[in-house]
Design a protein around this motif. Structure first.
Motif, short mmCIF file in Angstrom:
data_model
loop_
_atom_site.label_atom_id
_atom_site.label_comp_id
_atom_site.label_asym_id
_atom_site.label_seq_id
_atom_site.Cartn_x
_atom_site.Cartn_y
_atom_site.Cartn_z
N UNK A 1 91.57 51.57 45.89
CA UNK A 1 91.67 50.86 46.42
C UNK A 1 90.36 51.32 47.64
N UNK A 2 89.96 50.32 47.85
CA UNK A 2 88.69 50.17 48.52
C UNK A 2 89.15 49.02 49.68
N UNK A 3 89.19 48.98 50.85
CA UNK A 3 89.06 48.38 52.29
C UNK A 3 88.08 47.19 51.74
N UNK A 4 88.59 46.12 52.12
CA UNK A 4 87.44 44.86 52.65
C UNK A 4 87.95 44.40 53.78
N UNK A 5 86.29 44.18 54.67
CA UNK A 5 86.18 43.69 56.19
C UNK A 5 86.19 42.24 55.56
N UNK A 6 86.97 41.51 56.26
CA UNK A 6 86.39 39.80 55.82
C UNK A 6 85.69 39.17 57.49
N UNK A 7 84.40 38.88 57.35
CA UNK A 7 83.64 38.31 58.45
C UNK A 7 83.48 37.51 58.49
N UNK A 8 83.56 36.32 59.45
CA UNK A 8 83.01 34.91 59.55
C UNK A 8 81.58 34.77 59.80
N UNK A 9 81.31 34.14 58.24
CA UNK A 9 79.75 34.37 58.14
C UNK A 9 78.33 33.91 59.99
N UNK B 1 79.09 33.34 62.87
CA UNK B 1 79.05 34.02 64.53
C UNK B 1 79.68 35.45 64.36
N UNK B 2 79.65 35.91 62.83
CA UNK B 2 80.73 37.93 63.02
C UNK B 2 81.40 37.66 63.21
N UNK B 3 82.28 37.35 63.43
CA UNK B 3 82.99 37.64 64.76
C UNK B 3 84.31 38.20 62.98
N UNK B 4 84.81 39.84 63.27
CA UNK B 4 85.36 40.03 62.45
C UNK B 4 87.20 39.59 62.43
N UNK B 5 87.41 39.10 61.37
CA UNK B 5 88.74 38.75 60.42
C UNK B 5 89.85 38.94 61.01
N UNK C 1 92.44 35.41 64.49
CA UNK C 1 91.40 36.80 63.45
C UNK C 1 93.24 38.51 63.39
N UNK C 2 92.73 39.07 63.26
CA UNK C 2 94.00 40.20 62.90
C UNK C 2 94.05 41.17 64.25
N UNK C 3 92.57 40.99 64.95
CA UNK C 3 92.65 41.77 65.66
C UNK C 3 92.23 41.42 67.31
#
Length: 140
Positions: free
Chosen positions: A28-36, A38-42, A113-115
């Protein structure tokens, strides 16, 4: 083909892309989802070759669930979809960045977001302690 011990998962991912991926021992590889926009990390999810292939070809984020040992498409059960805008590998090809248009909450808790829930440091101020957050410290 990538596989987790005991779980073969054939893939249709372009062999040139597959050859570039640097996967963990679990494939597996980590996959970061980001709001396109605003740049917000989701959120952070996990992808193997097939999940990445499905994400690239369907326009919807597909992840591999390490706990359930199955693929899941963000939003299929919650209605909180991630519409893919772009997909990129980082400079080491060991992390995927998926820029998405998030519909609804990204986190399974219902947060945007998860953060959102456990901020450890904000605006360069003093780091929060376990006592500040109501979470028990590991070494208290």
């Amino acid at each position: 083909m990538t596989s987790t011990p005991g779980t073969p998962r054939p893939s249709s991912l372009d062999p040139e892309i597959a050859a570039r991926l640097k996967r963990g021992a679990d494939g597996l590889v980590p996959a970061i989802a980001q709001q396109y926009d605003t740049g917000e990390v989701l959120m952070l999810g996990w992808m193997d070759e097939e999940a990445l292939h499905r994400t690239l070809t369907t326009g919807r984020c597909t992840y591999w669930s390490r706990s359930r040992r199955e693929y899941w498409v963000k939003g299929d059960t919650s209605g909180h979809f991630q519409r893919v805008k772009s997909v990129a590998l980082d400079c080491d090809a060991d992390t995927v960045l998926v820029k998405v248009d998030q519909v609804g909450a990204a986190c399974h808790t219902g947060d945007r977001t998860c953060f959102d829930a456990d901020v450890l440091l904000e605006d360069g101020g003093t780091a929060r302690t376990a006592a500040d957050s109501g979470t028990p410290a590991a070494d208290q």
